[in-house]
Write a protein that holds these residues in place. Structure first.
Motif, short mmCIF file in Angstrom:
data_model
loop_
_atom_site.label_atom_id
_atom_site.label_comp_id
_atom_site.label_asym_id
_atom_site.label_seq_id
_atom_site.Cartn_x
_atom_site.Cartn_y
_atom_site.Cartn_z
N ILE A 1 0.84 -1.20 0.00
CA ILE A 1 0.00 0.00 0.00
C ILE A 1 0.88 1.25 0.00
O ILE A 1 0.62 2.20 -0.74
N GLY A 2 1.93 1.26 0.81
CA GLY A 2 2.87 2.38 0.82
C GLY A 2 3.52 2.58 -0.54
O GLY A 2 3.65 3.71 -1.02
N ASP A 3 3.92 1.48 -1.18
CA ASP A 3 4.51 1.56 -2.52
C ASP A 3 3.52 2.17 -3.52
O ASP A 3 3.87 3.03 -4.32
N ALA A 4 2.28 1.69 -3.47
CA ALA A 4 1.26 2.17 -4.39
C ALA A 4 0.98 3.66 -4.19
O ALA A 4 0.84 4.42 -5.16
N GLY B 1 1.57 9.25 -5.90
CA GLY B 1 2.07 10.60 -5.62
C GLY B 1 3.10 11.04 -6.64
O GLY B 1 3.14 12.21 -7.04
N ASN B 2 3.93 10.12 -7.09
CA ASN B 2 4.95 10.44 -8.08
C ASN B 2 4.34 10.98 -9.37
O ASN B 2 4.79 12.00 -9.89
N ASN C 1 5.01 3.14 -12.42
CA ASN C 1 5.54 2.11 -11.53
C ASN C 1 6.75 2.56 -10.72
O ASN C 1 7.34 1.76 -10.01
N GLU C 2 7.12 3.83 -10.82
CA GLU C 2 8.29 4.32 -10.10
C GLU C 2 7.85 5.05 -8.83
O GLU C 2 6.95 5.87 -8.85
N ARG D 1 11.61 -5.08 -9.41
CA ARG D 1 10.20 -5.39 -9.71
C ARG D 1 9.93 -5.35 -11.21
O ARG D 1 9.21 -6.20 -11.74
N ALA D 2 10.48 -4.36 -11.88
CA ALA D 2 10.28 -4.25 -13.33
C ALA D 2 10.88 -5.45 -14.05
O ALA D 2 10.26 -6.01 -14.97
N ALA D 3 12.07 -5.87 -13.64
CA ALA D 3 12.72 -7.03 -14.26
C ALA D 3 11.93 -8.30 -14.01
O ALA D 3 11.78 -9.14 -14.92
#
Length: 90
Positions: A11-14, A19-20, A33-34, A74-76
């Motif tokens: 949730i924090g990542d999302a 926000g980004n 996704n960053e 995560r992207a890889a």
């Protein structure tokens, strides 16, 4: 793909990713996704020190740098999963 990150961490990542792209300038220089922290490190923003500060108070060093490498990881992993699913060799 298996991700053992606790739900609260996801949730924090999302929220950081939202926000980004929603609030930070120059949205064309990032992806959805960053994270804010990963972007701060990648772009060499001076604010990285301030983002790292609250994490340092709880014993985590180099939060933005670690977030950047986690974004790449995560992207890889997502790319590898997709490649395996459709049978691409490269």
């Amino acid at each position: 793909m298996r991700d053992d990150t606790p739900r609260i961490g996801k949730i924090g990542d999302a929220l950081s990713q939202l926000g980004n792209v929603a609030f930070l300038p120059r949205h064309r220089e990032t992806t959805a996704n960053e994270s804010i922290s990963g972007r701060a490190h990648r772009m060499g923003w001076r604010v990285e020190w301030w983002i790292d500060l609250p994490f340092r108070l709880f014993g985590q060093r180099d939060h933005c740098r670690k977030a950047y490498y986690k974004d790449l990881e995560r992207a890889a992993a997502f790319k590898a999963q997709h490649r395996d699913r459709i049978g691409l060799d490269h």
